[in-house]
Design an enzyme around this catalytic site. Structure first.
Site, PDB file in Angstrom:
ATOM      1  N   LYS A 296      -1.307  -7.134  -0.347  1.00 21.29           N
ATOM      2  CA  LYS A 296      -0.569  -7.182   0.821  1.00 21.29           C
ATOM      3  C   LYS A 296      -1.431  -7.872   1.842  1.00 21.29           C
ATOM      4  O   LYS A 296      -0.946  -8.514   2.985  1.00 21.29           O
ATOM      5  CB  LYS A 296      -0.524  -5.981   1.663  1.00 21.29           C
ATOM      6  CG  LYS A 296      -0.100  -5.156   0.747  1.00 21.29           C
ATOM      7  CD  LYS A 296      -0.229  -3.647   1.503  1.00 21.29           C
ATOM      8  CE  LYS A 296       1.123  -2.463   0.764  1.00 21.29           C
ATOM      9  NZ  LYS A 296       1.336  -1.074   1.359  1.00 21.29           N
ATOM     10  N   ARG A 389     -15.339   3.063  10.935  1.00 19.39           N
ATOM     11  CA  ARG A 389     -14.220   2.589  10.673  1.00 19.39           C
ATOM     12  C   ARG A 389     -13.118   3.034  11.270  1.00 19.39           C
ATOM     13  O   ARG A 389     -12.370   2.279  11.983  1.00 19.39           O
ATOM     14  CB  ARG A 389     -13.167   2.830   9.333  1.00 19.39           C
ATOM     15  CG  ARG A 389     -12.784   2.341   8.150  1.00 19.39           C
ATOM     16  CD  ARG A 389     -13.214   2.518   7.369  1.00 19.39           C
ATOM     17  NE  ARG A 389     -11.717   2.445   6.233  1.00 19.39           N
ATOM     18  CZ  ARG A 389     -11.096   2.278   4.652  1.00 19.39           C
ATOM     19  NH1 ARG A 389     -11.502   3.283   3.984  1.00 19.39           N
ATOM     20  NH2 ARG A 389     -10.275   1.526   4.591  1.00 19.39           N
TER      21      ARG A 389
HETATM   22  P1  NAP Z   1      -7.331   3.365   1.825  1.00 25.09           P
HETATM   23  O1  NAP Z   1      -7.119   2.685   2.649  1.00 25.09           O
HETATM   24  O2  NAP Z   1      -7.846   4.126   0.427  1.00 25.09           O
HETATM   25  O3  NAP Z   1      -7.680   5.298   3.436  1.00 25.09           O
HETATM   26  C1  NAP Z   1      -8.215   6.185   2.858  1.00 25.09           C
HETATM   27  C2  NAP Z   1      -8.120   6.789   3.995  1.00 25.09           C
HETATM   28  O4  NAP Z   1      -8.294   8.134   3.274  1.00 25.09           O
HETATM   29  C3  NAP Z   1      -9.714   6.650   4.534  1.00 25.09           C
HETATM   30  O5  NAP Z   1      -9.148   6.924   6.607  1.00 25.09           O
HETATM   31  C4  NAP Z   1     -10.980   7.442   4.217  1.00 25.09           C
HETATM   32  O6  NAP Z   1     -11.679   7.415   5.169  1.00 25.09           O
HETATM   33  C5  NAP Z   1      -9.743   8.960   3.987  1.00 25.09           C
HETATM   34  N1  NAP Z   1     -10.351  10.204   3.295  1.00 25.09           N
HETATM   35  C6  NAP Z   1     -10.356  10.055   1.753  1.00 25.09           C
HETATM   36  N2  NAP Z   1     -11.159  10.497   1.397  1.00 25.09           N
HETATM   37  C7  NAP Z   1     -11.473  11.234   2.631  1.00 25.09           C
HETATM   38  C8  NAP Z   1     -11.595  13.293   1.750  1.00 25.09           C
HETATM   39  N3  NAP Z   1     -12.380  13.752   1.191  1.00 25.09           N
HETATM   40  N4  NAP Z   1     -12.115  13.486   3.382  1.00 25.09           N
HETATM   41  C9  NAP Z   1     -11.554  12.805   4.317  1.00 25.09           C
HETATM   42  N5  NAP Z   1     -10.976  12.100   4.333  1.00 25.09           N
HETATM   43  C10 NAP Z   1     -11.190  10.556   3.241  1.00 25.09           C
HETATM   44  O7  NAP Z   1      -5.647   4.855   1.179  1.00 25.09           O
HETATM   45  P2  NAP Z   1      -4.605   4.228   2.011  1.00 25.09           P
HETATM   46  O8  NAP Z   1      -3.027   2.611   1.639  1.00 25.09           O
HETATM   47  O9  NAP Z   1      -4.560   3.890   3.812  1.00 25.09           O
HETATM   48  O10 NAP Z   1      -3.618   5.318   1.466  1.00 25.09           O
HETATM   49  C11 NAP Z   1      -3.622   6.238   2.486  1.00 25.09           C
HETATM   50  C12 NAP Z   1      -2.502   7.634   1.478  1.00 25.09           C
HETATM   51  O11 NAP Z   1      -0.734   7.244   2.187  1.00 25.09           O
HETATM   52  C13 NAP Z   1      -2.479   8.060   0.404  1.00 25.09           C
HETATM   53  O12 NAP Z   1      -2.112   8.645  -0.404  1.00 25.09           O
HETATM   54  C14 NAP Z   1      -1.375   6.259   0.366  1.00 25.09           C
HETATM   55  O13 NAP Z   1      -0.288   7.297  -0.719  1.00 25.09           O
HETATM   56  C15 NAP Z   1      -0.283   6.548   1.052  1.00 25.09           C
HETATM   57  N6  NAP Z   1       0.409   6.328   1.727  1.00 25.09           N
HETATM   58  C16 NAP Z   1       1.767   6.445   1.425  1.00 25.09           C
HETATM   59  C17 NAP Z   1       3.017   5.331   2.249  1.00 25.09           C
HETATM   60  C18 NAP Z   1       4.381   6.516   2.421  1.00 25.09           C
HETATM   61  O14 NAP Z   1       4.983   5.112   2.239  1.00 25.09           O
HETATM   62  N7  NAP Z   1       4.732   7.286   2.826  1.00 25.09           N
HETATM   63  C19 NAP Z   1       2.504   4.177   2.002  1.00 25.09           C
HETATM   64  C20 NAP Z   1       1.514   3.742   2.199  1.00 25.09           C
HETATM   65  C21 NAP Z   1       0.230   4.346   1.876  1.00 25.09           C
HETATM   66  P3  NAP Z   1     -12.627   7.025   5.081  1.00 25.09           P
HETATM   67  O15 NAP Z   1     -12.981   5.613   5.450  1.00 25.09           O
HETATM   68  O16 NAP Z   1     -13.773   7.547   5.522  1.00 25.09           O
HETATM   69  O17 NAP Z   1     -13.059   5.977   3.594  1.00 25.09           O
END
Ligand code: NAP
Length: 505
Positions: A296, A389
């Site tokens: 992306k 972050r």
């Molecule tokens: P990402 O960049 O890896 O970010 C993950 C986020 O989750 C970070 O803020 C991380 O916090 C937090 N996190 C992970 N484990 C955690 C825990 N145990 N406790 C608290 N916070 C935690 O992932 P992303 O791409 O943003 O995706 C996140 C979610 O959104 C996924 O489930 C994805 O499937 C969903 N999503 C949905 C759509 C849709 O169209 N509906 C589109 C995109 C994404 P830290 O910074 O502290 O690590």
């Protein structure tokens, strides 16, 4: 034409598999190297098992006995293999027989060729490589076409997007009948795009025993990818990522293309190098692309123009081509916003403007969410487990908070909870917490919903997370992540249809 590769261990099981798929296929390839026993007479009669009625012409069958060194399962002596081929072909029931490139050079297949000539069976002259494309494929095709009447066939396992490009180029530049197919994830698009690339036929399989899976079953090939309708004018769209085979996007876009009457197909392309992909996109004249992890950000330098959504979010999930080149946008922004704005306009006279929202999480997806909210004048507080972050995201997005405030805090800490209470018109969950298989987790277990909050979880697997069901139990209106997914995909679909009209005009 679409041929099903049959790799069951008995002739009757192969016949059953073929009969189950007759609706979707034009022929079959009997991989006799996977049979547990090879009785010559029964082998020779196999095509007759596929004749539905006495007077029916039956289904064309390719007879193949592939050696282990070419990726097959035949371990016996070469003389035995050639005799089997000769006797089975001699009975006159097979439409094609597959003979490898080296046999014609040594002349060892002369008797098989003679039997094929007498019985009207066409020879497919094949080359196989499991270790990349194995050199210049264009030259290879010319060499394989040396004997008159034979159809050249190249089956290779590309190990990169660049090797898929080589395969595509060889097929597009070739003349006459040919079969050029790639196996494995990188080769997958070539199987579907076979008619677009000018190939005579392609292969599909079901429960395949092949060393490298053909990867797509006959029904999916026809019902999802509309294989039989594809031709050299078909517009090719793609979703790119690495890995990519799990993507739900082909299942979303292909039926919409069909419903819109477009001569277009949408395929997953595994991309290890964005630069190679853009060369491929030029070769295939691709008008629209969905972009997913990890590309992306890396696609952005290759685009002629990007809109503010891409600049702000720092990520592009959609590329469409116009007269000047490829343009990038991020449909996650409006895909997220549309279901929220619809609810907001029914609840609050001014809609979203002036409301206060908490965004939980500061990862990649949160950026589209935060940007969408502040663009609409929502005052946003970002809470994240890793404080630095949260701070970085708010600092980077603050230039876009023209009519809104943007603050941040640490998730789970007292000051964070306090910020949450002050920003509770809307609560958006953007972390991966609660996503399958971690379905029992909740990012803010200590927070007690009051019932007035509008609660949105962008996680879509499971459709209702624990966080969302807890909010609903307290009387909150909730929005599921599936609505965002559908929303961004629908916007993409509209952009792809516009690009199609431009291409056709
Ligand atoms: P990402 O960049 O890896 O970010 C993950 C986020 O989750 C970070 O803020 C991380 O916090 C937090 N996190 C992970 N484990 C955690 C825990 N145990 N406790 C608290 N916070 C935690 O992932 P992303 O791409 O943003 O995706 C996140 C979610 O959104 C996924 O489930 C994805 O499937 C969903 N999503 C949905 C759509 C849709 O169209 N509906 C589109 C995109 C994404 P830290 O910074 O502290 O690590």
């Amino acid at each position: 034409m679409l041929f099903q590769s049959l790799t069951a261990s008995t002739l009757s099981a192969n016949a059953l598999l073929a009969r189950e798929n007759l609706l979707w296929i034009d022929g079959v390839e009997l991989r006799a190297d996977f049979l547990s026993a090879v009785p010559t007479d029964a082998l020779a009669r196999f095509p007759q098992l596929l004749q539905p009625g006495k007077n029916d012409r039956g289904v064309p069958v390719i007879l193949t006995i592939r050696r282990r060194r070419d990726g097959g399962n035949f371990e016996g002596d070469e003389g035995k293999r050639l005799r089997l081929l000769r006797d089975a072909v001699g009975a006159g029931n097979f439409s094609f027989v597959d003979l490898e490139e080296d046999l014609s050079a040594s002349g060892s297949d002369e008797e098989v060729r003679r039997a094929a000539y007498k019985s009207g069976t066409r020879v497919i002259r094949s080359f196989h490589s499991f270790d990349g494309t194995g050199g210049d494929l264009g030259e290879r095709l010319v060499r394989l076409s040396a004997l008159p009447g034979e159809i050249p066939r190249i089956s290779v396992v590309p190990h990169s997007t660049r090797e898929l490009l080589q395969l595509v180029r060889a097929s597009l530049r070739a003349r006459g009948q040919r079969i050029v197919v790639g196996m494995g994830d990188y080769g997958f698009p070539s199987r579907i795009l076979s008619p677009v690339l000018g190939n005579t036929l392609s292969f599909c399989s079901q429960n395949s025993a092949e060393r490298v899976e053909a990867g797509v079953d006959p029904r999916t090939m026809q019902e999802l990818y509309r294989y039989s309708t594809l031709n050299q004018s078909t517009a090719i769209y793609a979703v790119i990522g690495n890995p990519i085979m799990h993507s739900r996007s082909p299942a979303y876009h292909n039926p919409r293309f069909a419903a819109a009457g477009m001569n277009a197909v949408y395929v997953p392309i595994r991309v290890d190098s964005v630069s190679s992909f853009f060369d491929l996109a030029g070769e295939l004249d691709i008008p629209g692309v969905s972009v997913t992890i990890p590309h992306k950000e890396s696609v952005i330098p290759f685009l002629k123009e990007i809109d503010e959504s891409v600049t702000a979010v720092g990520a592009c999930n959609t590329i469409v081509r116009d007269e000047e080149g490829y343009r990038g946008t991020n449909t996650d922004v409006d895909g997220f916003l549309t279901p929220l704005a619809n609810r907001a306009s029914k609840r609050w006279a001014g809609g979203l403007a002036g409301r206060a929202a908490t965004v939980i999480g500061a990862g990649g997806a949160s950026r589209a969410v935060i940007y969408a909210l502040i663009r609409e004048g929502v005052n946003v507080c970002v809470l994240n487990r890793t404080e630095s972050r949260a701070r970085a995201v708010t600092e980077e997005l603050s230039p876009y908070a023209r009519n809104a405030s943007l603050t941040w805090g640490k998730l789970g800490q007292p000051e964070g909870n306090c910020l949450l209470s002050g920003h509770s018109d809307i609560i958006v969950q953007t972390t991966s917490v609660g996503m399958f298989p971690d379905t029992d987790s909740d990012p803010i277990p200590e927070y007690r919903f009051h019932g007035h909050e509008l609660v949105y979880d962008i996680v879509y697997n499971p459709p209702v997370t624990r966080f969302l069901s807890r909010a609903a139990d307290c009387g909150c209106e909730v929005i599921q992540g599936g609505e965002m997914f559908e929303g961004q995909a629908l916007l993409q679909s509209h952009l792809f249809q516009n690009a199609y009209r431009l291409r056709s005009s």
